[in-house]
Design an enzyme around this catalytic site. Structure first.
Site, PDB file in Angstrom:
ATOM      1  N   LYS A 124      14.430 -18.017 -11.372  1.00  0.00           N
ATOM      2  CA  LYS A 124      13.585 -17.474 -10.308  1.00  0.00           C
ATOM      3  C   LYS A 124      14.354 -17.522  -9.000  1.00  0.00           C
ATOM      4  O   LYS A 124      15.224 -18.377  -8.817  1.00  0.00           O
ATOM      5  CB  LYS A 124      12.311 -18.317 -10.155  1.00  0.00           C
ATOM      6  N   GLY A 236      -7.536 -11.607  -5.819  1.00  0.00           N
ATOM      7  CA  GLY A 236      -6.220 -11.097  -5.445  1.00  0.00           C
ATOM      8  C   GLY A 236      -6.142  -9.614  -5.759  1.00  0.00           C
ATOM      9  O   GLY A 236      -6.562  -9.185  -6.843  1.00  0.00           O
ATOM     10  N   TYR A 237      -5.662  -8.813  -4.791  1.00  0.00           N
ATOM     11  CA  TYR A 237      -5.644  -7.367  -5.042  1.00  0.00           C
ATOM     12  C   TYR A 237      -4.299  -6.750  -4.675  1.00  0.00           C
ATOM     13  O   TYR A 237      -4.205  -5.725  -4.020  1.00  0.00           O
ATOM     14  CB  TYR A 237      -6.805  -6.685  -4.304  1.00  0.00           C
ATOM     15  N   GLY A 238      -3.225  -7.420  -5.100  1.00  0.00           N
ATOM     16  CA  GLY A 238      -1.886  -6.827  -5.018  1.00  0.00           C
ATOM     17  C   GLY A 238      -1.647  -6.039  -6.297  1.00  0.00           C
ATOM     18  O   GLY A 238      -2.594  -5.541  -6.912  1.00  0.00           O
ATOM     19  N   ASN A 239      -0.404  -5.942  -6.706  1.00  0.00           N
ATOM     20  CA  ASN A 239      -0.069  -5.156  -7.900  1.00  0.00           C
ATOM     21  C   ASN A 239      -0.837  -5.630  -9.133  1.00  0.00           C
ATOM     22  O   ASN A 239      -1.472  -4.832  -9.829  1.00  0.00           O
ATOM     23  CB  ASN A 239       1.449  -5.239  -8.140  1.00  0.00           C
ATOM     24  N   ALA A 240      -0.797  -6.937  -9.396  1.00  0.00           N
ATOM     25  CA  ALA A 240      -1.440  -7.450 -10.607  1.00  0.00           C
ATOM     26  C   ALA A 240      -2.959  -7.272 -10.549  1.00  0.00           C
ATOM     27  O   ALA A 240      -3.580  -6.808 -11.513  1.00  0.00           O
ATOM     28  CB  ALA A 240      -1.080  -8.914 -10.822  1.00  0.00           C
ATOM     29  N   GLY A 241      -3.556  -7.612  -9.428  1.00  0.00           N
ATOM     30  CA  GLY A 241      -5.009  -7.527  -9.288  1.00  0.00           C
ATOM     31  C   GLY A 241      -5.512  -6.092  -9.371  1.00  0.00           C
ATOM     32  O   GLY A 241      -6.474  -5.795 -10.095  1.00  0.00           O
ATOM     33  N   TYR A 242      -4.834  -5.227  -8.644  1.00  0.00           N
ATOM     34  CA  TYR A 242      -5.275  -3.828  -8.643  1.00  0.00           C
ATOM     35  C   TYR A 242      -5.200  -3.224 -10.044  1.00  0.00           C
ATOM     36  O   TYR A 242      -6.169  -2.649 -10.551  1.00  0.00           O
ATOM     37  CB  TYR A 242      -4.448  -2.996  -7.642  1.00  0.00           C
TER      38      TYR A 242
HETATM   39  N1  GLU Z   1       8.155 -11.877 -11.729  1.00  0.00           N
HETATM   40  C1  GLU Z   1       7.603 -11.640 -13.012  1.00  0.00           C
HETATM   41  C2  GLU Z   1       7.036 -12.890 -13.643  1.00  0.00           C
HETATM   42  O1  GLU Z   1       6.659 -13.829 -12.979  1.00  0.00           O
HETATM   43  C3  GLU Z   1       8.525 -10.849 -13.916  1.00  0.00           C
HETATM   44  C4  GLU Z   1       9.897 -11.393 -14.082  1.00  0.00           C
HETATM   45  C5  GLU Z   1      10.855 -10.422 -14.715  1.00  0.00           C
HETATM   46  O2  GLU Z   1      10.479  -9.298 -14.959  1.00  0.00           O
HETATM   47  O3  GLU Z   1      11.982 -10.842 -14.936  1.00  0.00           O
HETATM   48  O4  GLU Z   1       6.851 -12.966 -14.818  1.00  0.00           O
END
Ligand code: GLU
Length: 434
Positions: A124, A236-242
């Site tokens: 990360k 939460g309404y970013g990419n994942a939430g939306y």
């Molecule tokens: N950031 C995303 C996660 O937390 C995806 C990581 C990726 O695609 O390498 O799973």
């Protein structure tokens, strides 16, 4: 900078339960790891290895700001473990980023890739910055500066970054381009979550949400919940939430009764139109005051009596303080680390079916892996192929965790840990590290 259609992992970044903002995510990961190790009687030498990251890079990135001044940003790239393959994981741009958050997220990536059956380890990255206050030019110089500093440590067979909170395909494009320049050859495989034209994969944009919904579909089956008309609350309404709200409504005919973002939460028991709410948020900056909705507090949203509560924001949202008030049949974690170990116990006792983060949100990295495969082969799949391969992987991961949970009489998170840690431990043994 976040546009509709951005296929980033961007999640809405708010911490509604302020009293728990001090919980250290890395400490939590280590506790989870220790609990799993004692449950499966893990070789202490293996535990010694997996408790800590294998590698940490700390960099200072000087960036020329638009006013001509130089500002130095702090950045990190952590590899938690690469026994199963090259490290994989996103890069977050966030003002509150800390090395411990990045360490924790890197570890969760190890468990996520292992659980999804990917030949990848966990990593990360993070940069301490506030992208909302930066121009496109400043963001580009920051992204390129970060890559130039960490270039020796990344690569298609070493460590492959991707989008996460507040990073998107454009940022991935700059990063990939910078790395390609440094290596003096085109290197699409160094980054995933790229725009389609630069070697991105079809289906990466909504992959986190879609993958989690495949898991939810099976969980509903296992719990006897009919998702058609089921009441769902989305935090939460970013990419994942939306995308979660949009696709649950579109694919299952579920009723999205409540949505929140950092500025507020809204309720309509008859159901909200996720697309209209999204457009309203783009126009006004928040879902708050969406016409036809009732304002509720963040805590109220979490405590609604619903079939499914989807967590799509940041860490430490469900804690010992509010876990006993959760009234959902299923708790689906699209974000990383939203539930603390103390809360897990309470939820398990209450009989709430938790879809743990590194199972529920593994769709993003799974399609990232598909992107890598396509980059290596220079041959691209259509969206249907991506969806059906994603479905297979998520469905199989869900049933593996469910069976492990039932067999060992442990909660779903512990079951997910058991599956993931065992695989990584075996790889460590095979490599002769312990
Ligand atoms: N950031 C995303 C996660 O937390 C995806 C990581 C990726 O695609 O390498 O799973």
């Amino acid at each position: 900078m976040r546009l509709r259609g951005d296929d980033s992992q961007t999640r809405e970044t708010h911490r509604p339960v302020e009293r728990d903002a001090g919980l250290n995510p890395f400490d939590i990961v280590q506790r989870q790891c220790d609990m799993c190790a004692s449950f499966i009687d893990l070789d202490p030498n293996v535990l010694e290895i997996i408790r800590v990251p294998m590698q940490e890079v700390h960099v200072s990135i000087p960036v020329r700001m638009d006013d001509g001044s130089i500002k130095v940003f702090k950045g990190f790239r952590v590899i938690h473990n690469n026994a199963l393959g090259p490290a994989k994981g996103g890069v977050r741009f966030h003002p509150d980023e800390t090395i411990d958050t990045v360490r924790a997220l890197a570890a969760w990536m190890t468990w996520k890739c292992s659980l999804a059956g990917l030949p990848l380890g966990g990593g990360k990255g993070g940069i301490v910055c506030n992208p909302k206050e930066m121009s496109q030019g400043e963001l580009e110089r920051l992204s390129r500066g970060y890559i130039s500093k960490i270039a020796p440590f990344i690569g298609p067979d070493k460590d492959i970054p991707a989008p996460d909170v507040y990073t998107n395909p454009q940022i991935m494009a700059w990063m990939m381009d910078e790395y390609s320049k440094i290596m003096a050859k085109n290197q699409p495989g160094v980054i995933t979550g790229k725009p389609l034209l630069l070697g991105g994969s079809a289906g990466r944009g909504d992959a986190t949400a879609r993958g989690g919904l495949y898991v939810l579909r099976e969980a509903a089956r296992a719990c006897g919940i009919n998702l058609r008309g089921a009441a769902i609350a989305v935090q939460g309404y970013g990419n994942a939430g939306y995308y979660t709200a949009y696709l649950a409504h579109k694919l299952f005919g579920s009723k999205i009764v409540a949505i929140s973002d950092s500025k507020g939460a809204i309720l309509n028991k008859e159901g909200l139109d996720p697309q209209q709410v999204y457009e309203y948020k783009i126009k006004t900056g928040s879902v708050a005051n969406f016409p036809g909705s009732e304002a509720i507090s963040h805590d109220e949203l979490l405590e609604l009596e619903v079939d499914v509560l989807c967590l799509c924001a940041l860490e430490n949202v469900v804690t010992q303080h509010n876990a006993s008030n959760i009234n959902a049949a299923v708790l689906a974690e699209f974000s990383n680390g939203p539930t603390t170990p103390e809360a897990d116990e309470i939820l398990y006792e209450k009989g709430i079916h938790v879809l743990p983060d590194f199972l529920c949100n593994a769709g993003g990295v799974t399609v990232s892996y598909f992107e890598m495969v396509q980059n290596f082969n220079l041959f691209f799949w259509d969206e249907e192929e991506v969806h059906s391969r994603l479905d297979k992987k998520m469905t199989s991961a869900y049933y593996t965790v469910l069976e492990t949970s039932r067999k060992n009489k442990v909660n779903m998170r512990m079951a997910a840990y058991i599956v993931s840690v065992k695989r990584v431990a075996e790889a460590i043994k095979l490599r002769g590290w312990a």
